[in-house]
Scaffold this motif. Sequence first.
Motif, PDB file in Angstrom:
ATOM      1  N   THR A   1       0.820  -1.213   0.000  1.00 62.64           N
ATOM      2  CA  THR A   1       0.000   0.000   0.000  1.00 62.64           C
ATOM      3  C   THR A   1       0.857   1.267   0.000  1.00 62.64           C
ATOM      4  OG1 THR A   1      -0.164  -0.241   2.408  1.00 62.64           O
ATOM      5  CG2 THR A   1      -2.009  -1.054   1.095  1.00 62.64           C
ATOM      6  N   ASP A   2       2.126   1.167   0.421  1.00 61.31           N
ATOM      7  CA  ASP A   2       3.010   2.339   0.383  1.00 61.31           C
ATOM      8  C   ASP A   2       3.160   2.872  -1.043  1.00 61.31           C
ATOM      9  OD1 ASP A   2       3.385   2.292   3.073  1.00 61.31           O
ATOM     10  OD2 ASP A   2       5.395   1.418   3.023  1.00 61.31           O
ATOM     11  N   THR A   3       3.123   1.969  -2.009  1.00 59.28           N
ATOM     12  CA  THR A   3       3.249   2.394  -3.410  1.00 59.28           C
ATOM     13  C   THR A   3       2.039   3.221  -3.828  1.00 59.28           C
ATOM     14  OG1 THR A   3       4.614   0.472  -3.964  1.00 59.28           O
ATOM     15  CG2 THR A   3       3.453   1.546  -5.785  1.00 59.28           C
ATOM     16  N   VAL A   4       0.865   2.799  -3.397  1.00 56.27           N
ATOM     17  CA  VAL A   4      -0.347   3.573  -3.688  1.00 56.27           C
ATOM     18  C   VAL A   4      -0.237   4.960  -3.070  1.00 56.27           C
ATOM     19  CG1 VAL A   4      -2.854   3.671  -3.459  1.00 56.27           C
ATOM     20  CG2 VAL A   4      -1.723   1.461  -3.790  1.00 56.27           C
ATOM     21  N   ARG A   5       0.188   5.009  -1.806  1.00 54.03           N
ATOM     22  CA  ARG A   5       0.315   6.303  -1.126  1.00 54.03           C
ATOM     23  C   ARG A   5       1.341   7.201  -1.809  1.00 54.03           C
ATOM     24  NH1 ARG A   5      -0.256   3.143   3.743  1.00 54.03           N
ATOM     25  NH2 ARG A   5       2.000   3.036   3.974  1.00 54.03           N
ATOM     26  N   ALA A   6       2.427   6.618  -2.291  1.00 57.52           N
ATOM     27  CA  ALA A   6       3.496   7.414  -2.912  1.00 57.52           C
ATOM     28  C   ALA A   6       3.072   8.006  -4.245  1.00 57.52           C
ATOM     29  CB  ALA A   6       4.743   6.551  -3.103  1.00 57.52           C
ATOM     30  N   LEU A   7       2.207   7.297  -4.975  1.00 54.60           N
ATOM     31  CA  LEU A   7       1.867   7.715  -6.338  1.00 54.60           C
ATOM     32  C   LEU A   7       0.523   8.428  -6.456  1.00 54.60           C
ATOM     33  CD1 LEU A   7       2.928   4.610  -8.489  1.00 54.60           C
ATOM     34  CD2 LEU A   7       4.020   6.854  -8.471  1.00 54.60           C
ATOM     35  N   CYS A   8      -0.425   8.066  -5.608  1.00 55.05           N
ATOM     36  CA  CYS A   8      -1.820   8.426  -5.887  1.00 55.05           C
ATOM     37  C   CYS A   8      -2.534   8.992  -4.658  1.00 55.05           C
ATOM     38  CB  CYS A   8      -2.577   7.195  -6.398  1.00 55.05           C
ATOM     39  SG  CYS A   8      -1.830   6.435  -7.861  1.00 55.05           S
ATOM     40  N   PRO A   9      -2.629  10.301  -4.565  1.00 60.61           N
ATOM     41  CA  PRO A   9      -3.405  10.894  -3.469  1.00 60.61           C
ATOM     42  C   PRO A   9      -4.914  10.748  -3.650  1.00 60.61           C
ATOM     43  CG  PRO A   9      -2.531  12.603  -4.913  1.00 60.61           C
ATOM     44  CD  PRO A   9      -1.923  11.315  -5.370  1.00 60.61           C
ATOM     45  N   ASP A  10      -5.338  10.488  -4.880  1.00 63.18           N
ATOM     46  CA  ASP A  10      -6.777  10.366  -5.182  1.00 63.18           C
ATOM     47  C   ASP A  10      -7.102   8.881  -5.322  1.00 63.18           C
ATOM     48  OD1 ASP A  10      -9.375  10.832  -5.856  1.00 63.18           O
ATOM     49  OD2 ASP A  10      -8.949  11.832  -7.763  1.00 63.18           O
ATOM     50  N   ILE A  11      -7.874   8.340  -4.372  1.00 64.89           N
ATOM     51  CA  ILE A  11      -8.077   6.888  -4.295  1.00 64.89           C
ATOM     52  C   ILE A  11      -9.563   6.540  -4.262  1.00 64.89           C
ATOM     53  CG2 ILE A  11      -7.660   4.820  -2.903  1.00 64.89           C
ATOM     54  CD1 ILE A  11      -5.170   6.229  -1.786  1.00 64.89           C
ATOM     55  N   TYR A  12      -9.913   5.547  -5.072  1.00 64.31           N
ATOM     56  CA  TYR A  12     -11.207   4.890  -4.967  1.00 64.31           C
ATOM     57  C   TYR A  12     -10.957   3.518  -4.332  1.00 64.31           C
ATOM     58  CZ  TYR A  12     -13.623   8.032  -8.288  1.00 64.31           C
ATOM     59  OH  TYR A  12     -14.193   9.113  -8.920  1.00 64.31           O
ATOM     60  N   LEU A  13     -11.743   3.161  -3.328  1.00 62.58           N
ATOM     61  CA  LEU A  13     -11.653   1.842  -2.704  1.00 62.58           C
ATOM     62  C   LEU A  13     -12.899   1.051  -3.067  1.00 62.58           C
ATOM     63  CD1 LEU A  13     -10.171  -0.120  -0.809  1.00 62.58           C
ATOM     64  CD2 LEU A  13     -11.455   0.889   1.082  1.00 62.58           C
ATOM     65  N   ILE A  14     -12.694  -0.070  -3.741  1.00 59.55           N
ATOM     66  CA  ILE A  14     -13.801  -0.895  -4.223  1.00 59.55           C
ATOM     67  C   ILE A  14     -13.974  -2.077  -3.272  1.00 59.55           C
ATOM     68  CG2 ILE A  14     -14.743  -2.172  -6.174  1.00 59.55           C
ATOM     69  CD1 ILE A  14     -12.514  -0.713  -7.870  1.00 59.55           C
ATOM     70  N   GLU A  15     -15.130  -2.143  -2.618  1.00 60.93           N
ATOM     71  CA  GLU A  15     -15.459  -3.264  -1.741  1.00 60.93           C
ATOM     72  C   GLU A  15     -16.125  -4.342  -2.586  1.00 60.93           C
ATOM     73  OE1 GLU A  15     -14.648  -3.287   1.389  1.00 60.93           O
ATOM     74  OE2 GLU A  15     -14.544  -1.208   2.094  1.00 60.93           O
ATOM     75  N   ASP A  16     -15.450  -5.496  -2.704  1.00 67.75           N
ATOM     76  CA  ASP A  16     -15.954  -6.549  -3.590  1.00 67.75           C
ATOM     77  C   ASP A  16     -15.711  -7.903  -2.936  1.00 67.75           C
ATOM     78  OD1 ASP A  16     -16.876  -8.020  -5.690  1.00 67.75           O
ATOM     79  OD2 ASP A  16     -15.225  -7.575  -7.044  1.00 67.75           O
ATOM     80  N   ALA A  17     -16.704  -8.390  -2.210  1.00 72.36           N
ATOM     81  CA  ALA A  17     -16.532  -9.586  -1.386  1.00 72.36           C
ATOM     82  C   ALA A  17     -16.202 -10.828  -2.192  1.00 72.36           C
ATOM     83  CB  ALA A  17     -17.800  -9.827  -0.565  1.00 72.36           C
ATOM     84  N   ASN A  18     -16.576 -10.863  -3.457  1.00 74.24           N
ATOM     85  CA  ASN A  18     -16.389 -12.076  -4.259  1.00 74.24           C
ATOM     86  C   ASN A  18     -15.468 -11.886  -5.463  1.00 74.24           C
ATOM     87  OD1 ASN A  18     -18.507 -13.941  -2.948  1.00 74.24           O
ATOM     88  ND2 ASN A  18     -19.651 -12.064  -3.344  1.00 74.24           N
ATOM     89  N   ARG A  19     -14.850 -10.734  -5.561  1.00 72.67           N
ATOM     90  CA  ARG A  19     -13.956 -10.424  -6.691  1.00 72.67           C
ATOM     91  C   ARG A  19     -14.635 -10.714  -8.032  1.00 72.67           C
ATOM     92  NH1 ARG A  19      -9.157  -8.965  -4.705  1.00 72.67           N
ATOM     93  NH2 ARG A  19      -8.398  -9.892  -2.769  1.00 72.67           N
ATOM     94  N   ALA A  20     -15.912 -10.412  -8.099  1.00 75.35           N
ATOM     95  CA  ALA A  20     -16.657 -10.613  -9.338  1.00 75.35           C
ATOM     96  C   ALA A  20     -16.859  -9.300 -10.079  1.00 75.35           C
ATOM     97  CB  ALA A  20     -18.010 -11.254  -9.046  1.00 75.35           C
ATOM     98  N   VAL A  21     -17.064  -8.211  -9.340  1.00 70.59           N
ATOM     99  CA  VAL A  21     -17.375  -6.910  -9.940  1.00 70.59           C
ATOM    100  C   VAL A  21     -16.117  -6.112 -10.240  1.00 70.59           C
ATOM    101  CG1 VAL A  21     -18.437  -4.665  -9.464  1.00 70.59           C
ATOM    102  CG2 VAL A  21     -19.680  -6.774  -8.930  1.00 70.59           C
ATOM    103  N   ALA A  22     -15.190  -6.058  -9.290  1.00 70.54           N
ATOM    104  CA  ALA A  22     -14.025  -5.181  -9.421  1.00 70.54           C
ATOM    105  C   ALA A  22     -13.191  -5.450 -10.670  1.00 70.54           C
ATOM    106  CB  ALA A  22     -13.152  -5.268  -8.173  1.00 70.54           C
ATOM    107  N   PRO A  23     -12.861  -6.717 -11.018  1.00 69.87           N
ATOM    108  CA  PRO A  23     -12.036  -6.932 -12.216  1.00 69.87           C
ATOM    109  C   PRO A  23     -12.662  -6.372 -13.491  1.00 69.87           C
ATOM    110  CG  PRO A  23     -12.048  -8.895 -10.865  1.00 69.87           C
ATOM    111  CD  PRO A  23     -13.084  -7.981 -10.283  1.00 69.87           C
ATOM    112  N   ALA A  24     -13.975  -6.538 -13.635  1.00 67.35           N
ATOM    113  CA  ALA A  24     -14.646  -6.010 -14.832  1.00 67.35           C
ATOM    114  C   ALA A  24     -14.669  -4.493 -14.823  1.00 67.35           C
ATOM    115  CB  ALA A  24     -16.075  -6.559 -14.907  1.00 67.35           C
ATOM    116  N   PHE A  25     -14.918  -3.909 -13.664  1.00 66.06           N
ATOM    117  CA  PHE A  25     -14.917  -2.458 -13.514  1.00 66.06           C
ATOM    118  C   PHE A  25     -13.539  -1.884 -13.839  1.00 66.06           C
ATOM    119  CE2 PHE A  25     -14.308   1.218 -10.601  1.00 66.06           C
ATOM    120  CZ  PHE A  25     -15.286   2.063 -11.107  1.00 66.06           C
ATOM    121  N   LEU A  26     -12.502  -2.495 -13.296  1.00 66.44           N
ATOM    122  CA  LEU A  26     -11.144  -2.004 -13.525  1.00 66.44           C
ATOM    123  C   LEU A  26     -10.710  -2.179 -14.969  1.00 66.44           C
ATOM    124  CD1 LEU A  26      -9.462  -3.379 -10.269  1.00 66.44           C
ATOM    125  CD2 LEU A  26     -10.070  -1.008 -10.772  1.00 66.44           C
ATOM    126  N   LYS A  27     -11.165  -3.238 -15.610  1.00 60.08           N
ATOM    127  CA  LYS A  27     -10.809  -3.448 -17.022  1.00 60.08           C
ATOM    128  C   LYS A  27     -11.353  -2.331 -17.896  1.00 60.08           C
ATOM    129  CE  LYS A  27     -11.042  -6.804 -20.797  1.00 60.08           C
ATOM    130  NZ  LYS A  27     -11.529  -8.145 -21.221  1.00 60.08           N
TER     131      LYS A  27
END
Length: 364
Positions: free
Chosen positions: A208-234
């Motif tokens: 997570t340090d890499t995220v903090r170093a590069l990106c002050p603007d963050i969206y956090l995606i809560e995805d209990a089954n990893r079904a939605v996030a991969p398609a959204f990110l693609k």
Amino acid sequence: MSTAKRLCYFMSASSPTGFASYFGHLTATGSGYRPYLIKGAPGGGKSTILQAVGDALVDAGHTVEFIHCSSDPDSLDAVVCREKGVAVMDATAPHLQDPKYPGAHEQVISLYGCIDARALQPVRDDIVAHLDAATACHARTCKFLSAAASLLADDRAIVSRYTDWPKLQRYAQSVARRHFAEKPGGRAGVRSCRMLSTIGQKGPRTFTDTVRALCPDIYLIEDANRAVAPAFLKILAESALAAGYDVTCCYWPLSPYDKLEHLLVPELGLAFVSQERQNTLSRELPRPYRHIYSRRFLDLDGLYAYRNRLSFNKKAAKELLAEAVKVEKEAAAHHDAAEALYRPAIDFEAVQKISDELVAAICG
């Protein structure tokens, strides 16, 4: 003031289908990097040289990617500096890289001449036994990961049937329009493949340090089954690339070639980070960040009938992943034992000379 950054990633990992690696992306002739391939024995100084090169580049004011070993995050597999156009890597198994155009493209840095082979003969059988045992452990790890991935894939298949995919696509496209205004010039962005997360001998680890170093603007995606996030990110990744932005696509270790887990757009200081359970990454990310909840795209009433099956799959997968971690610890113990047998036969003064020469060649 220097803008140099130390960025930590993984570029390889044990996976359900075997050892997965993106190192070939760095050695390709169109990668924009001059590859330096370090060859040497276990415990022979490869990671130490990589650390020295990375530190020297950062001290010179460059942003450097420190690529960590997925099995042992305290060890390095590579350092990458886009500003200098160099990628220096441990090119031995399991992330083996051999030169196709030696000298013209790749530069081979051999540490084999620093080994006193005669001193190794009394412990030859022990070295072979430990290294073969470590290889067998890694193969067992992949079997546990495969079993866990199969159960989690069943969950995703169920959730997929109750996902409003058109609604998800519309939302992803609206987020893309908000952030990815087309850049002038018509140049498509460049995709870099990395991992921020892995499962090794010390359990799950996310940089997570890499995220903090590069990106002050963050969206956090809560995805209990990893079904939605991969398609959204693609959808977001393809939109950003088409608009001309370079992206770092961070893949999920249990599906390392096709399931996005996180997406970074460094030029915009923008990150889209997903987590499977609440309070896993959210405790480590700087606030404020924006939440996206996958349940907004789900038919929760329809899923209710499958609650026991979904719960069983998750619990069983968790136990299988815990076993994978135990086996990785066994592999690490064997690898450490082999390294200890090699070290007395290594001329570390010669290794240091090679290291100094490489640092001078890259940073001079």
